[in-house]
Design a protein around this motif. Structure first.
Motif, mmCIF file in Angstrom:
data_model
loop_
_atom_site.group_PDB
_atom_site.id
_atom_site.type_symbol
_atom_site.label_atom_id
_atom_site.label_comp_id
_atom_site.label_asym_id
_atom_site.label_seq_id
_atom_site.Cartn_x
_atom_site.Cartn_y
_atom_site.Cartn_z
ATOM 1 N N VAL A 140 -42.190 -19.988 -26.043
ATOM 2 C CA VAL A 140 -43.047 -20.486 -27.113
ATOM 3 C C VAL A 140 -44.194 -19.521 -27.393
ATOM 4 O O VAL A 140 -44.518 -19.240 -28.550
ATOM 5 C CB VAL A 140 -43.595 -21.877 -26.765
ATOM 6 C CG1 VAL A 140 -44.635 -22.321 -27.793
ATOM 7 C CG2 VAL A 140 -42.465 -22.894 -26.696
ATOM 8 N N ARG A 141 -44.804 -18.998 -26.335
ATOM 9 C CA ARG A 141 -45.926 -18.078 -26.527
ATOM 10 C C ARG A 141 -45.486 -16.834 -27.283
ATOM 11 O O ARG A 141 -46.195 -16.355 -28.192
ATOM 12 C CB ARG A 141 -46.532 -17.695 -25.183
ATOM 13 C CG ARG A 141 -47.753 -16.786 -25.298
ATOM 14 C CD ARG A 141 -48.408 -16.568 -23.950
ATOM 15 N NE ARG A 141 -49.572 -15.679 -24.061
ATOM 16 C CZ ARG A 141 -50.340 -15.337 -23.043
ATOM 17 N NH1 ARG A 141 -50.093 -15.822 -21.829
ATOM 18 N NH2 ARG A 141 -51.367 -14.529 -23.227
ATOM 19 N N GLY A 171 -44.562 -20.987 -40.700
ATOM 20 C CA GLY A 171 -44.356 -21.004 -39.257
ATOM 21 C C GLY A 171 -43.775 -22.313 -38.754
ATOM 22 O O GLY A 171 -43.119 -22.337 -37.704
ATOM 23 N N ALA A 215 -51.896 -24.031 -30.769
ATOM 24 C CA ALA A 215 -51.872 -22.645 -30.290
ATOM 25 C C ALA A 215 -51.665 -21.681 -31.459
ATOM 26 O O ALA A 215 -52.295 -20.614 -31.522
ATOM 27 C CB ALA A 215 -50.777 -22.471 -29.249
ATOM 28 N N HIS A 216 -50.794 -22.055 -32.368
ATOM 29 C CA HIS A 216 -50.543 -21.234 -33.557
ATOM 30 C C HIS A 216 -51.820 -21.082 -34.383
ATOM 31 O O HIS A 216 -52.204 -19.964 -34.762
ATOM 32 C CB HIS A 216 -49.443 -21.881 -34.401
ATOM 33 C CG HIS A 216 -49.190 -21.195 -35.710
ATOM 34 N ND1 HIS A 216 -48.124 -20.345 -35.910
ATOM 35 C CD2 HIS A 216 -49.872 -21.232 -36.895
ATOM 36 C CE1 HIS A 216 -48.159 -19.883 -37.144
ATOM 37 N NE2 HIS A 216 -49.206 -20.406 -37.774
ATOM 38 N N ASN A 217 -52.480 -22.197 -34.662
ATOM 39 C CA ASN A 217 -53.677 -22.162 -35.507
ATOM 40 C C ASN A 217 -54.819 -21.377 -34.863
ATOM 41 O O ASN A 217 -55.555 -20.658 -35.545
ATOM 42 C CB ASN A 217 -54.135 -23.582 -35.823
ATOM 43 C CG ASN A 217 -53.205 -24.286 -36.793
ATOM 44 O OD1 ASN A 217 -52.438 -23.660 -37.520
ATOM 45 N ND2 ASN A 217 -53.269 -25.611 -36.815
ATOM 46 N N ILE A 235 -48.145 -26.929 -29.628
ATOM 47 C CA ILE A 235 -47.623 -25.683 -30.192
ATOM 48 C C ILE A 235 -48.361 -25.342 -31.482
ATOM 49 O O ILE A 235 -48.742 -24.189 -31.720
ATOM 50 C CB ILE A 235 -46.104 -25.820 -30.458
ATOM 51 C CG1 ILE A 235 -45.352 -25.993 -29.133
ATOM 52 C CG2 ILE A 235 -45.581 -24.612 -31.221
ATOM 53 C CD1 ILE A 235 -43.877 -26.297 -29.296
ATOM 54 N N ILE A 236 -48.591 -26.357 -32.311
ATOM 55 C CA ILE A 236 -49.280 -26.135 -33.580
ATOM 56 C C ILE A 236 -50.716 -25.666 -33.342
ATOM 57 O O ILE A 236 -51.211 -24.755 -34.017
ATOM 58 C CB ILE A 236 -49.287 -27.421 -34.428
ATOM 59 C CG1 ILE A 236 -47.849 -27.889 -34.695
ATOM 60 C CG2 ILE A 236 -50.034 -27.192 -35.727
ATOM 61 C CD1 ILE A 236 -46.983 -26.895 -35.405
ATOM 62 N N VAL A 263 -47.298 -15.668 -35.962
ATOM 63 C CA VAL A 263 -48.634 -15.377 -36.489
ATOM 64 C C VAL A 263 -48.714 -13.942 -36.986
ATOM 65 O O VAL A 263 -49.318 -13.667 -38.039
ATOM 66 C CB VAL A 263 -49.706 -15.655 -35.415
ATOM 67 C CG1 VAL A 263 -51.066 -15.122 -35.861
ATOM 68 C CG2 VAL A 263 -49.791 -17.149 -35.125
ATOM 69 N N THR A 298 -44.970 -17.783 -30.890
ATOM 70 C CA THR A 298 -46.239 -17.959 -31.594
ATOM 71 C C THR A 298 -46.825 -16.612 -31.996
ATOM 72 O O THR A 298 -47.295 -16.441 -33.124
ATOM 73 C CB THR A 298 -47.237 -18.725 -30.710
ATOM 74 O OG1 THR A 298 -46.701 -20.023 -30.413
ATOM 75 C CG2 THR A 298 -48.578 -18.888 -31.410
ATOM 76 N N GLU A 299 -46.806 -15.661 -31.087
ATOM 77 C CA GLU A 299 -47.342 -14.339 -31.403
ATOM 78 C C GLU A 299 -46.561 -13.680 -32.528
ATOM 79 O O GLU A 299 -47.143 -13.083 -33.448
ATOM 80 C CB GLU A 299 -47.316 -13.462 -30.147
ATOM 81 C CG GLU A 299 -48.309 -13.914 -29.078
ATOM 82 C CD GLU A 299 -48.211 -13.075 -27.817
ATOM 83 O OE1 GLU A 299 -47.278 -12.246 -27.733
ATOM 84 O OE2 GLU A 299 -49.060 -13.248 -26.922
ATOM 85 N N TYR A 322 -40.762 -22.955 -35.556
ATOM 86 C CA TYR A 322 -40.844 -23.753 -34.330
ATOM 87 C C TYR A 322 -39.753 -24.816 -34.295
ATOM 88 O O TYR A 322 -39.194 -25.109 -33.236
ATOM 89 C CB TYR A 322 -42.235 -24.388 -34.219
ATOM 90 C CG TYR A 322 -43.339 -23.363 -34.114
ATOM 91 C CD1 TYR A 322 -43.359 -22.438 -33.080
ATOM 92 C CD2 TYR A 322 -44.342 -23.292 -35.073
ATOM 93 C CE1 TYR A 322 -44.356 -21.481 -32.989
ATOM 94 C CE2 TYR A 322 -45.348 -22.336 -34.998
ATOM 95 C CZ TYR A 322 -45.348 -21.428 -33.950
ATOM 96 O OH TYR A 322 -46.330 -20.469 -33.872
#
Length: 404
Positions: A221-222, A207, A285-287, A282-283, A229, A225-226, A211
């Motif tokens: 970004v959201r 991932g 939110a990903h995790n 951002i990281i 993931v 991220t979805e 980014y």
């Protein structure tokens, strides 16, 4: 003129690939990370273990997936990358570690194999060597999102060795080809199942390149991220549906703490760790989303062990306790060029004319500005495998596997 956002976009990926440096001779004596009881200096590690757990022999094979933090030679053996960086790299195998890594030595996956008493993993693209202990399918520069996503959104990079990246799907395809042509060829389904029951699946970082590629684009970004993931979770569920029973899924490290992001983000963009706040947000939110999705997968595959490797937490632990881990340079690249606090120059990357390498890489967290030193990988491995930075703990994984 290219605006600053798109400059970062091009440069970040260019560096991630161009700085592909085969394992060098900066490796010192090989140190095992086989489990050991916490010492007094480790008393403040998160989690403690009252009993020793012997990792050796618990798994007979490891199958690895991911990007440059896990790749041990696939990107190099794809050919185009080797040609692209031919003028700035040299191969030095005096440390007796086979393959090509974006580091000055071993990666976490190497320490994992060492702890399991297995040899370093063979890259899928170099199956001329022995693959009896497992295969590494990770590809440096690969993305969680599919290649079609970048084609459809017309996101490509002239500075890349390959404008459209390899994706998680390439690694799934490689895995299925290996299973069909090699691993399960001539075996019954029950025989293949026994092999999978004795195999550990490692889903490394996936991932981070997405980014970086999409920084400054119109993609929200959201939404990104979805998507990212979900694609990581597709890789996890594909392995489970194929027969995997024990899987470790790595979270993303705080990319905002790397010299690349520190050099390209303004000084006012800093978090409590001294890293780029915007990149790390951002990281995080990903995790967080990844852990939530893994909980859902655990409920679906209740007979399997799915472990989350908390790279963020382990990295933060080290940054907060530099002396304990014997680091002196948290934010400076060991191999690079230029003045300033990061030893990082976009025009003189690691291995280029004018760049130089530090005398003692073990005192540095960063190897080339975006990848980590062997010393950092070793400390991360110790935290992940022995000090409770996996959820559930790696010890619990071994206990479930061995029945002890």
């Amino acid at each position: 003129m290219m605006n600053s956002k798109f400059l970062f976009l091009h440069v970040a990926i260019f560096i991630a690939i161009l700085s592909f440096t085969p394992t060098s001779a900066h490796n010192k004596s090989r140190k095992s990370i086989a489990p050991s009881a916490p010492t007094s200096s480790q008393a403040d590690y998160k989690g403690s273990f009252s009993a020793q757990v012997n990792f050796k022999g618990s798994f007979s094979k490891v199958y690895a997936f991911g990007d440059s933090y896990t790749d041990t030679g696939n990107a190099y053996h794809l050919g185009a990358l080797k040609t692209f960086v031919k003028g700035i790299i040299t191969h030095n195998s005096t440390n007796n570690l086979p393959g090509y890594r974006l580091s000055n030595g071993r990666l976490v996956i190497d320490y994992l194999c060492d702890a399991l008493a297995l040899p370093p993993l063979t890259p899928f693209k170099d199956l001329s060597t022995n693959s009896s202990a497992g295969v590494n399918f990770a590809i440096a520069g690969s993305t969680a999102l599919s290649s079609d996503f970048f084609i459809n959104h017309k996101i490509a990079h002239s500075l890349m060795w390959k404008a459209i990246p390899e994706s998680f799907q390439t690694q799934i395809d490689w895995f299925h080809k290996f299973i069909q042509d090699t691993e399960c060829k001539g075996k019954t389904l029950s025989e293949c199942k026994i092999d999978f029951d004795n195999s550990l699946f490692w889903i490394g970082e996936m991932g981070g390149n997405d980014y970086a590629r999409l920084y400054g684009s119109t993609v929200a970004v959201r939404f990104l991220t979805e998507l990212a993931v979900n694609h990581v979770c597709k890789l996890v569920t594909t392995m489970l549906e194929t027969g995997a029973k024990y899987i470790v899924v790595q979270g993303l490290p705080p990319a905002g703490c790397l010299p690349l992001n520190l050099a390209l983000h303004p000084l006012h963009d800093r978090d409590a760790m001294g890293c780029s706040a915007s990149a790390n947000a951002i990281i995080q939110a990903h995790n967080e989303l990844l852990q939530k999705k893994l909980d859902e997968i655990r409920r679906q595959f209740s007979g399997c062990m799915i472990v989350y490797a908390d790279y963020w937490g382990a990295f933060h632990k080290i940054l907060s306790n530099l002396k304990q881990f014997h680091f002196e340079e948290p934010f400076k690249a060991c191999c690079g060029a230029g003045q300033g606090p990061f030893n990082f120059d976009l025009h003189r990357l690691c291995g280029a004319t004018g760049s130089s390498t530090c005398a003692d890489p073990s005192k540095f967290i960063s190897w080339d500005g975006i990848h980590l030193t062997e010393a950092m990988h070793r400390h991360l491995a110790e935290l992940l495998f022995n000090q409770g930075y996996c959820k559930p703990s790696f010890h619990d994984l071994i206990k479930m596997k061995t029945g002890t």
